[in-house]
Motif scaffolding. Structure first.
Motif, PDB file in Angstrom:
ATOM      1  N   PHE A 173       0.830  -1.207   0.000  1.00  0.00           N
ATOM      2  CA  PHE A 173       0.000   0.000   0.000  1.00  0.00           C
ATOM      3  C   PHE A 173       0.864   1.256   0.000  1.00  0.00           C
ATOM      4  N   ARG A 177       0.267   3.611  -3.068  1.00  0.00           N
ATOM      5  CA  ARG A 177      -0.836   4.502  -2.793  1.00  0.00           C
ATOM      6  C   ARG A 177      -0.504   5.683  -1.897  1.00  0.00           C
ATOM      7  N   THR A 178       0.785   5.916  -1.625  1.00  0.00           N
ATOM      8  CA  THR A 178       1.108   7.085  -0.807  1.00  0.00           C
ATOM      9  C   THR A 178       2.107   7.978  -1.529  1.00  0.00           C
ATOM     10  N   VAL A 179       2.116   9.232  -1.105  1.00  0.00           N
ATOM     11  CA  VAL A 179       3.065  10.197  -1.655  1.00  0.00           C
ATOM     12  C   VAL A 179       4.490   9.702  -1.428  1.00  0.00           C
ATOM     13  N   PHE A 180       4.726   9.149  -0.247  1.00  0.00           N
ATOM     14  CA  PHE A 180       6.061   8.639   0.086  1.00  0.00           C
ATOM     15  C   PHE A 180       6.521   7.570  -0.906  1.00  0.00           C
ATOM     16  N   LYS A 182       5.396   6.943  -3.997  1.00  0.00           N
ATOM     17  CA  LYS A 182       5.582   7.476  -5.353  1.00  0.00           C
ATOM     18  C   LYS A 182       6.843   8.335  -5.426  1.00  0.00           C
TER      19      LYS A 182
ATOM     20  N   ARG B 331       8.920   6.130 -15.348  1.00  0.00           N
ATOM     21  CA  ARG B 331       7.620   6.301 -14.700  1.00  0.00           C
ATOM     22  C   ARG B 331       6.613   6.811 -15.738  1.00  0.00           C
ATOM     23  N   GLU B 335       2.350   9.923 -13.548  1.00  0.00           N
ATOM     24  CA  GLU B 335       3.187  10.234 -12.391  1.00  0.00           C
ATOM     25  C   GLU B 335       4.081  11.435 -12.659  1.00  0.00           C
ATOM     26  N   ARG B 342       0.236  16.381  -6.687  1.00  0.00           N
ATOM     27  CA  ARG B 342      -0.505  15.327  -5.985  1.00  0.00           C
ATOM     28  C   ARG B 342      -0.709  15.674  -4.517  1.00  0.00           C
ATOM     29  N   SER B 346      -4.009  14.555  -2.133  1.00  0.00           N
ATOM     30  CA  SER B 346      -3.767  13.487  -1.170  1.00  0.00           C
ATOM     31  C   SER B 346      -4.059  13.979   0.246  1.00  0.00           C
ATOM     32  N   GLY B 349      -0.868  11.970   3.378  1.00  0.00           N
ATOM     33  CA  GLY B 349       0.143  11.268   2.589  1.00  0.00           C
ATOM     34  C   GLY B 349      -0.396  10.122   1.758  1.00  0.00           C
ATOM     35  N   ILE B 350      -1.740   9.928   1.810  1.00  0.00           N
ATOM     36  CA  ILE B 350      -2.316   8.841   1.017  1.00  0.00           C
ATOM     37  C   ILE B 350      -2.920   9.431  -0.253  1.00  0.00           C
ATOM     38  N   LEU B 351      -2.596   8.815  -1.382  1.00  0.00           N
ATOM     39  CA  LEU B 351      -2.985   9.371  -2.668  1.00  0.00           C
ATOM     40  C   LEU B 351      -4.464   9.154  -2.960  1.00  0.00           C
ATOM     41  N   PRO B 353      -6.171   8.147  -6.162  1.00  0.00           N
ATOM     42  CA  PRO B 353      -5.877   7.718  -7.533  1.00  0.00           C
ATOM     43  C   PRO B 353      -6.844   8.305  -8.555  1.00  0.00           C
ATOM     44  N   GLU B 356      -5.931  11.866  -9.306  1.00  0.00           N
ATOM     45  CA  GLU B 356      -4.687  11.942 -10.077  1.00  0.00           C
ATOM     46  C   GLU B 356      -4.905  11.593 -11.529  1.00  0.00           C
TER      47      GLU B 356
END
Lengths: 312, 486
Positions: A173, A177-180, A182, B331, B335, B342, B346, B349-351, B353, B356
């Motif tokens: 995950f 699914r996180t900025v970290f 990516k 990539r 991205e 992003r 977000s 810290g959770i995107l 999708p 995006e």
């Protein structure tokens, strides 16, 4: 057939084929007991591989993981023996693991010191600390509750396997699914471009190493609990088998490419080969040879796959 | 690289120095590369002493006695001068190099050429000027008949340049032919016996004698191109001062530079390659450390001095070399677009999708990026489309007040160019302040409201659109050094 093997899921297909083959050819392989044993045997490498994947994806790597596993395991035992409190021991181990990783990351990112040299140095320093703290001897666990961490079986499956599965899911995950996650992949793809796109490259790299240290501490605690003592010489050579498993799982050493499923499959292939050889009573010396050959074949396959993708 | 559209013919006498001059991309470097065999000529011929040379590679040119000394020197830094000069031709007996004999030999040859450098020194300890001497010594030792120098003084101090000029005089006296490419008119007047001016890939004028040629005349000859209006520029109302750069300087830009930019304005930065334009922009954006100077946006000083902080303050840079520091290889397009923006969609810290994907698709459509899907690896796109993706990265950000584009149309086709110009106008009309750095004079003249010219690390001229004049701009861009009188 070619398309199947060289496609995106090629490794998964190969794993499935190999698994089927081994199940048929090796007696006692496909039994509940052996399957749980196989999973137990990959817990340490599997947990450390989760975060090694992040290191590799950001064009770094960490050679100090084996030493950190041994050291944090030792810390967990010694602190809980000394204070009589298991949570305190575990916290101390996690803090020490985090600190080792943080120091690695800080030196590498802020002082721009070569990754190989830095982690080679901490690998020896940390192993030295484990040996000094224990005077070179194994330190037994006093409190049986600590040993029970690894022996307990919620829903019939040992706790370390639950932890492994949870970490696989968590880091899968985090990667996708996180900025970290990516940002990690972007840094591996092109560090300078990522910096100019506003990614805090140094900070991210430090976090990755710190996370690697934490994962080592978790692996160290579970390993100690399973072998009922802190061993200063535990997990020697772990760094190489973990990096092998990641590369086998399609993580690019040049950075920017990593998938959690790939790493899981990489870890499982390594574990399965070892397990099958043990069942067939093949001497340990041959196992080194087989592991090396598997790694080489995997890299060759990866090469074929990249050129096949490039042609499209 | 500009094709030499029409033929460029000239002859040079033995023992003469011939100057080659032209604006950025006018073709002087291309011509030199044909001479050195790095590029093949499509037609025409090169003759030395009346014999026509046919060469397919750099090696052939080398064997024919033509040696080119490039701006990037080709020496091995860890080896000594003597090692470098004998590399590949060590005086060895039975595979063992006699170090003493080698050094004696090299010292003698250096003395003969009038170069005072200890052959035992390592090349990495030499100054750039001394390295250049070693390169020339190498050419002399290889018995070159034609030596071509490409912008040899661009990184030399004036003292070093004088030593170089004396060496060139000496080579001329020995009967060598020297081709001398430079942007510096005074050097050409000082050194050369004859010169050619290149413009738009053709030989504009050949001056066999330099006695009565003037600076103004040469600038006029370098211009000589027709301008048609393919730019579609319209006057726009300008707002308040948006960006104020005060005393910006850094390692690669020693002299502090200051300028202003208004909302809705398109400001051009022109200069010859190496004039310091990209360096200035990188300092403003914080891509390189900025030890002095400050940046004000809408009157407020910006505290940050790194890209992360500048982006949040609303100033972004599309760098010159997007292959090196723009795109994230391996990539996807998605991205690459959302790498910065992003953070807005977000949470913890959770995107997100879905958000995006929508952002990526919106800018792929808006900028007309030619791709089957947002999942494509950015490496599969053409240069122009990669450039658009980088623009999309910044346009998808929020609150961007200043957009700096460095060489936005380099290496892309005409159609994509006018799309990018159109986009810049739209953004300016929306109140964004835009800086366009370009080495193409027609481009900056065509699309900018105002122009700053840089020369040797400082801003040498400022022109409003009404006063745009090719000759004046080029004249301000050309270095002018008085130190050559001696």
């Amino acid at each position: 057939m070619k398309k199947l093997l060289l496609g995106e899921q090629g490794l998964l297909v190969i794993f499935a084929l190999a698994f089927a083959l081994v199940s048929v050819l090796v007696p006692n392989f496909l039994t509940e007991r052996n399957m749980l044993g196989l999973l137990q045997s990959v817990v340490t490498a599997g947990i450390v591989a989760c975060t090694m994947m992040f290191c590799l994806a950001a064009r770094d790597f960490d050679l100090s993981v084996g030493s950190t596993v041994a050291f944090t395991g030792m810390v967990a035992v010694m602190v809980s023996n000394a204070t009589g409190s298991i949570p305190l021991g575990l916290l101390a181990a996690l803090a020490c693991g985090w600190a080792v990783g943080f120091i690695n990351g800080f030196v590498i990112a802020k002082f721009n010191i070569n990754t190989l040299i830095t982690t080679l140095a901490t690998m020896q320093v940390v192993r030295g600390l484990a040996l000094i703290a224990s005077d070179g001897r194994a330190v037994g666990i006093n409190d049986p509750a600590f040993i029970n961490t690894a022996l307990s079986k919620p829903s019939g499956i040992p706790t370390p396997i639950w932890v492994l599965v949870a970490l696989f899911a968590l880091f899968g995950f985090v990667l996708n699914r996180t900025v970290f996650g990516k940002n990690t992949l972007a840094i591996g793809g092109n560090p300078e471009a990522s910096r100019l796109a506003g990614v805090k490259v140094d900070r991210t790299r430090i976090h990755i190493f710190a996370l690697q240290g934490l994962a080592c501490a978790i692996a160290g605690i579970l390993l100690t609990s399973r072998i009922t003592s802190g061993q200063p010489n535990a997990a020697v050579g772990l760094e190489l088998s973990v990096i092998s498993a990641c590369v086998l799982g399609g993580v690019s050493l040049a950075g920017g490419r990593a998938t959690m499923t790939g790493v899981i499959v990489g870890v499982m292939i390594m574990g399965m080969a070892e397990n099958a050889m043990n069942l067939l009573n093949i001497p340990a010396f041959y196992q080194y040879l087989v592991r090396g050959v598997i790694l080489l074949l995997a890299v060759l396959l990866d090469n074929l796959r990249s050129s096949a993708l490039g042609h499209r | 690289m500009r094709p030499l559209a029409t033929h460029a013919s000239f002859g040079v006498e033995k023992g003469a120095v011939h100057g080659l001059m032209g604006e950025n991309g006018a073709g002087s470097s291309t011509l030199i590369k044909i001479h050195s065999g790095d590029l093949a000529a499509n037609g025409g011929s090169i003759s030395i002493d009346g014999t026509e040379l046919v060469y397919a590679s750099a090696r052939d040119a080398f064997d024919a006695g033509v040696i080119v000394i490039h701006q990037e020197l080709q020496l091995v830094p860890e080896l000594t001068v003597a090692d470098n000069l004998t590399l590949g031709r060590f005086a060895a007996s039975a595979g063992v190099i006699s170090r003493r004999r080698m050094i004696e030999h090299v010292s003698r040859r250096l003395r003969e050429a009038g170069i005072e450098i200890d052959p035992r020194r390592k090349v990495k300890r030499l100054s750039i000027g001394e390295r250049q001497m070693v390169e020339i010594a190498k050419a002399v030792m290889l018995d070159a008949r034609v030596i071509a120098l490409d912008e040899p003084t661009s990184s030399l101090s004036s003292h070093e340049s004088e030593v170089l000029f004396r060496l060139i005089e000496r080579l001329r006296a020995e009967g060598k032919v020297i081709l001398y490419v430079s942007h510096r008119l005074d050097e050409i007047f000082h050194l050369c016996d004859s010169m050619s001016v290149l413009s738009d890939g053709r030989l504009a004028v050949h001056h066999p004698v330099l006695a009565d040629v003037t600076r103004e005349q040469i600038v006029a000859e370098m211009v000589g191109r027709e301008i048609s209006d393919i730019w579609g520029w319209h006057p726009r109302p300008l707002g308040e001062t948006r960006l104020k750069a005060e005393g910006i300087s850094g390692e690669n830009l020693p002299r502090p530079a200051s300028f202003d930019l208004r909302a809705g304005e398109i400001l051009g930065f022109f200069g010859l390659i190496g004039a310091g334009r990209s360096e200035l922009m990188r300092l403003i954006f914080g891509a390189d450390p900025r030890p002095s100077g400050r940046v004000l946006l809408d009157g407020q000083p910006v505290a940050a001095s790194d890209p992360h902080g500048m982006i949040r303050a609303g100033l972004v840079l599309c760098s010159e070399d997007h292959k090196h520091d723009g795109i994230v290889q391996g990539r996807s397009i998605e991205e690459n677009i959302t790498i910065s923006s992003r953070r807005h969609s977000s949470r913890w810290g959770i995107l997100n999708p879905r958000a995006e994907a929508a952002t990526a698709d919106r800018f792929i459509e808006k900028l007309r990026v030619r791709t089957p899907s947002r999942h494509q690896d950015i490496l599969n796109l053409s240069g122009g489309n990669q450039q658009k993706v980088i623009l999309g990265r910044w346009l998808s950000e929020q609150g961007i007040r200043v957009l700096i584009v460095d060489e936005p149309t380099r290496g892309i086709d005409v159609g994509a160019k006018s799309e990018i110009y159109e986009l810049l106008y739209q953004l300016a009309e929306g109140g964004m302040a835009i800086i366009v750095v370009s080495s193409e004079l027609p481009e900056v003249m065509g699309i900018c409201d105002r122009l700053l010219v840089m020369c040797e690390g400082r801003i040498s001229a400022e022109l409003p659109r009404a006063n745009f004049d090719e000759a004046a701009i080029l004249s301000a861009a050309l270095p002018d050094r008085a130190s050559l009188a001696s």
